[in-house]
Design a protein around this motif. Sequence first.
Motif, PDB file in Angstrom:
ATOM      1  N   ASP A  48      -6.127  -5.735  -3.595  1.00 36.67           N
ATOM      2  CA  ASP A  48      -7.574  -5.745  -3.415  1.00 36.67           C
ATOM      3  C   ASP A  48      -8.277  -4.645  -4.213  1.00 36.67           C
ATOM      4  O   ASP A  48      -9.422  -4.803  -4.599  1.00 36.67           O
ATOM      5  N   ASP A  49      -7.577  -3.534  -4.413  1.00 35.12           N
ATOM      6  CA  ASP A  49      -8.155  -2.388  -5.127  1.00 35.12           C
ATOM      7  C   ASP A  49      -7.069  -1.804  -6.027  1.00 35.12           C
ATOM      8  O   ASP A  49      -6.208  -1.058  -5.565  1.00 35.12           O
ATOM      9  N   PRO A  50      -7.074  -2.131  -7.306  1.00 30.91           N
ATOM     10  CA  PRO A  50      -6.009  -1.668  -8.199  1.00 30.91           C
ATOM     11  C   PRO A  50      -5.946  -0.141  -8.355  1.00 30.91           C
ATOM     12  O   PRO A  50      -4.958   0.383  -8.854  1.00 30.91           O
ATOM     13  N   ASP A  51      -6.971   0.577  -7.912  1.00 37.24           N
ATOM     14  CA  ASP A  51      -6.944   2.037  -7.941  1.00 37.24           C
ATOM     15  C   ASP A  51      -6.384   2.632  -6.650  1.00 37.24           C
ATOM     16  O   ASP A  51      -6.500   3.833  -6.424  1.00 37.24           O
ATOM     17  N   GLU A  52      -5.779   1.802  -5.825  1.00 38.85           N
ATOM     18  CA  GLU A  52      -5.246   2.247  -4.542  1.00 38.85           C
ATOM     19  C   GLU A  52      -3.739   2.041  -4.517  1.00 38.85           C
ATOM     20  O   GLU A  52      -3.249   0.932  -4.758  1.00 38.85           O
ATOM     21  N   LEU A  53      -3.009   3.126  -4.253  1.00 40.44           N
ATOM     22  CA  LEU A  53      -1.560   3.040  -4.111  1.00 40.44           C
ATOM     23  C   LEU A  53      -1.206   3.159  -2.635  1.00 40.44           C
ATOM     24  O   LEU A  53      -1.880   3.865  -1.876  1.00 40.44           O
ATOM     25  N   VAL A  54      -0.153   2.465  -2.249  1.00 38.74           N
ATOM     26  CA  VAL A  54       0.276   2.435  -0.852  1.00 38.74           C
ATOM     27  C   VAL A  54       1.755   2.799  -0.804  1.00 38.74           C
ATOM     28  O   VAL A  54       2.579   2.155  -1.450  1.00 38.74           O
ATOM     29  N   MET A  55       2.052   3.837  -0.047  1.00 37.16           N
ATOM     30  CA  MET A  55       3.437   4.257   0.147  1.00 37.16           C
ATOM     31  C   MET A  55       3.909   3.725   1.504  1.00 37.16           C
ATOM     32  O   MET A  55       3.195   3.866   2.500  1.00 37.16           O
ATOM     33  N   ILE A  56       5.083   3.124   1.496  1.00 36.90           N
ATOM     34  CA  ILE A  56       5.696   2.672   2.753  1.00 36.90           C
ATOM     35  C   ILE A  56       7.005   3.436   2.883  1.00 36.90           C
ATOM     36  O   ILE A  56       7.896   3.315   2.046  1.00 36.90           O
ATOM     37  N   GLU A  57       7.071   4.244   3.931  1.00 34.58           N
ATOM     38  CA  GLU A  57       8.192   5.160   4.117  1.00 34.58           C
ATOM     39  C   GLU A  57       8.886   4.879   5.449  1.00 34.58           C
ATOM     40  O   GLU A  57       8.215   4.655   6.457  1.00 34.58           O
ATOM     41  N   HIS A  58      10.200   4.930   5.431  1.00 38.59           N
ATOM     42  CA  HIS A  58      11.010   4.806   6.649  1.00 38.59           C
ATOM     43  C   HIS A  58      11.851   6.073   6.785  1.00 38.59           C
ATOM     44  O   HIS A  58      12.568   6.446   5.842  1.00 38.59           O
TER      45      HIS A  58
END
Length: 98
Positions: A48-58
Amino acid sequence: MSKTIVLVATLPAKTGALEELRSILVELAGHSRAEPGNISYDMHQSNDDPDELVMIEHWRSQAVFDEHLNQPYTVAAFARLPSVLRTDPRMQFITAVP
């Protein structure tokens, strides 16, 4: 028994700062993946927003996640984030639902 910690961190880059943000997070991810309490640490880009990064951490437990936050490379990365983020990161802890 300790519960696994799952974090979704959303980081919106300032205009023109996406590559610098990506560089900070790639470096942090490399260190984080080497920690014994890390299960996985993955970077994604928002559709939705190419300037947004999302980290998924376990992480194996809250205790090892807390240790991660105090590592020198984590502290250093967090200190660099305000210069490249347009807003504070959104840190959301989630739990799997059976």
